[in-house]
Design a protein around this motif. Structure first.
Motif, short mmCIF file in Angstrom:
data_model
loop_
_atom_site.label_atom_id
_atom_site.label_comp_id
_atom_site.label_asym_id
_atom_site.label_seq_id
_atom_site.Cartn_x
_atom_site.Cartn_y
_atom_site.Cartn_z
N GLY A 1 -9.01 -8.07 -4.53
CA GLY A 1 -9.28 -9.47 -4.24
C GLY A 1 -10.69 -9.92 -4.58
O GLY A 1 -11.04 -11.08 -4.40
N ARG A 2 -11.49 -9.04 -5.07
CA ARG A 2 -12.87 -9.37 -5.47
C ARG A 2 -13.00 -9.31 -6.98
O ARG A 2 -12.21 -8.67 -7.67
CB ARG A 2 -13.85 -8.41 -4.82
CG ARG A 2 -13.76 -8.40 -3.31
CD ARG A 2 -15.14 -8.26 -2.74
NE ARG A 2 -15.11 -8.22 -1.29
CZ ARG A 2 -15.35 -9.28 -0.54
NH1 ARG A 2 -15.63 -10.43 -1.08
NH2 ARG A 2 -15.35 -9.18 0.77
N VAL A 3 -14.04 -9.97 -7.47
CA VAL A 3 -14.29 -10.00 -8.91
C VAL A 3 -15.67 -9.39 -9.16
O VAL A 3 -16.69 -10.06 -9.04
CB VAL A 3 -14.25 -11.45 -9.45
CG1 VAL A 3 -14.45 -11.47 -10.96
CG2 VAL A 3 -12.95 -12.14 -9.07
N PRO A 4 -15.71 -8.09 -9.49
CA PRO A 4 -16.99 -7.48 -9.83
C PRO A 4 -17.47 -7.96 -11.20
O PRO A 4 -16.66 -8.25 -12.09
CB PRO A 4 -16.70 -5.99 -9.84
CG PRO A 4 -15.24 -5.86 -10.00
CD PRO A 4 -14.62 -7.12 -9.49
N VAL B 1 -28.15 -14.12 -16.45
CA VAL B 1 -26.76 -14.39 -16.86
C VAL B 1 -25.80 -14.03 -15.73
O VAL B 1 -24.88 -14.78 -15.40
CB VAL B 1 -26.41 -13.64 -18.16
CG1 VAL B 1 -24.94 -13.84 -18.52
CG2 VAL B 1 -27.31 -14.09 -19.30
N CYS B 2 -26.03 -12.89 -15.11
CA CYS B 2 -25.18 -12.44 -14.01
C CYS B 2 -25.21 -13.41 -12.84
O CYS B 2 -24.17 -13.72 -12.26
CB CYS B 2 -25.63 -11.05 -13.56
SG CYS B 2 -24.58 -10.32 -12.30
N SER C 1 -21.85 -15.28 -11.54
CA SER C 1 -21.45 -14.87 -10.19
C SER C 1 -21.35 -16.07 -9.25
O SER C 1 -20.46 -16.13 -8.40
CB SER C 1 -22.43 -13.85 -9.61
OG SER C 1 -22.37 -12.64 -10.33
N ASN C 2 -22.24 -17.02 -9.43
CA ASN C 2 -22.18 -18.24 -8.61
C ASN C 2 -20.89 -19.01 -8.85
O ASN C 2 -20.31 -19.57 -7.92
CB ASN C 2 -23.39 -19.13 -8.87
CG ASN C 2 -24.66 -18.59 -8.26
OD1 ASN C 2 -24.62 -17.88 -7.26
ND2 ASN C 2 -25.78 -18.91 -8.87
N VAL C 3 -20.42 -19.04 -10.09
CA VAL C 3 -19.20 -19.78 -10.42
C VAL C 3 -17.98 -19.17 -9.72
O VAL C 3 -17.09 -19.90 -9.28
CB VAL C 3 -18.98 -19.82 -11.95
CG1 VAL C 3 -17.63 -20.43 -12.29
CG2 VAL C 3 -20.10 -20.58 -12.64
N ILE C 4 -17.95 -17.86 -9.57
CA ILE C 4 -16.79 -17.21 -8.95
C ILE C 4 -16.97 -17.02 -7.44
O ILE C 4 -16.26 -16.24 -6.82
CB ILE C 4 -16.45 -15.87 -9.64
CG1 ILE C 4 -17.65 -14.92 -9.64
CG2 ILE C 4 -15.91 -16.11 -11.02
CD1 ILE C 4 -17.35 -13.53 -10.16
N GLY C 5 -17.91 -17.76 -6.87
CA GLY C 5 -18.06 -17.77 -5.42
C GLY C 5 -18.78 -16.57 -4.85
O GLY C 5 -18.48 -16.12 -3.74
N GLY C 6 -19.74 -16.05 -5.57
CA GLY C 6 -20.49 -14.90 -5.09
C GLY C 6 -21.93 -14.97 -5.49
O GLY C 6 -22.51 -16.04 -5.62
N GLY C 7 -22.50 -13.82 -5.72
CA GLY C 7 -23.89 -13.74 -6.13
C GLY C 7 -24.12 -12.48 -6.91
O GLY C 7 -23.28 -11.58 -6.93
N GLY C 8 -25.26 -12.42 -7.54
CA GLY C 8 -25.61 -11.24 -8.30
C GLY C 8 -26.92 -11.43 -9.02
O GLY C 8 -27.49 -12.52 -9.03
N GLY C 9 -27.39 -10.38 -9.60
CA GLY C 9 -28.62 -10.42 -10.34
C GLY C 9 -29.03 -9.02 -10.73
O GLY C 9 -28.29 -8.06 -10.51
N GLY C 10 -30.20 -8.92 -11.30
CA GLY C 10 -30.69 -7.63 -11.73
C GLY C 10 -31.88 -7.79 -12.64
O GLY C 10 -32.56 -8.82 -12.62
#
Length: 105
Positions: A36-39, A58-59, A63-72
């Protein structure tokens, strides 16, 4: 650019394989689906970074579009979201972010 099924570990393996096989600039944007998650994984080789690509930026965008977060960092980033229905929209957002940096190349 690619989309497919899999978890974060599988995406990392795909990203590493792509970096080892591609000559020239590469920014790989990978989305999976697991429980149910989108890595999300974004990787950029040295040539892409020299052109201005930052994998973390870019991440974060996709990630914001798919309702989450990310970075690096500039070469490698991970994220996760929970709205698989927006995967195509997320890839389009990543493409727009890369076009903004690379001038639509």
């Amino acid at each position: 650019r690619a989309g497919g099924a899999g978890g974060a570990k599988e995406l990392a393996g795909i990203g590493d394989a792509l970096k080892d096989r591609v000559e020239g600039a590469l920014c790989a944007v990978l989305l999976g689906e697991q429980g149910g998650r989108v890595p999300v994984l974004v990787t950029a080789n040295e040539q892409a970074q020299a052109a201005g690509v930052h994998a973390g930026d870019v991440c974060s965008v996709l990630s914001n579009v798919i309702g989450g977060g990310g970075g690096g960092n500039p070469s490698f980033a991970r994220g996760q979201g929970n709205d698989a229905s927006k995967r195509s929209e997320a890839l389009a957002a990543a493409r727009a972010a890369l076009d903004g940096v690379l001038g639509g190349v």
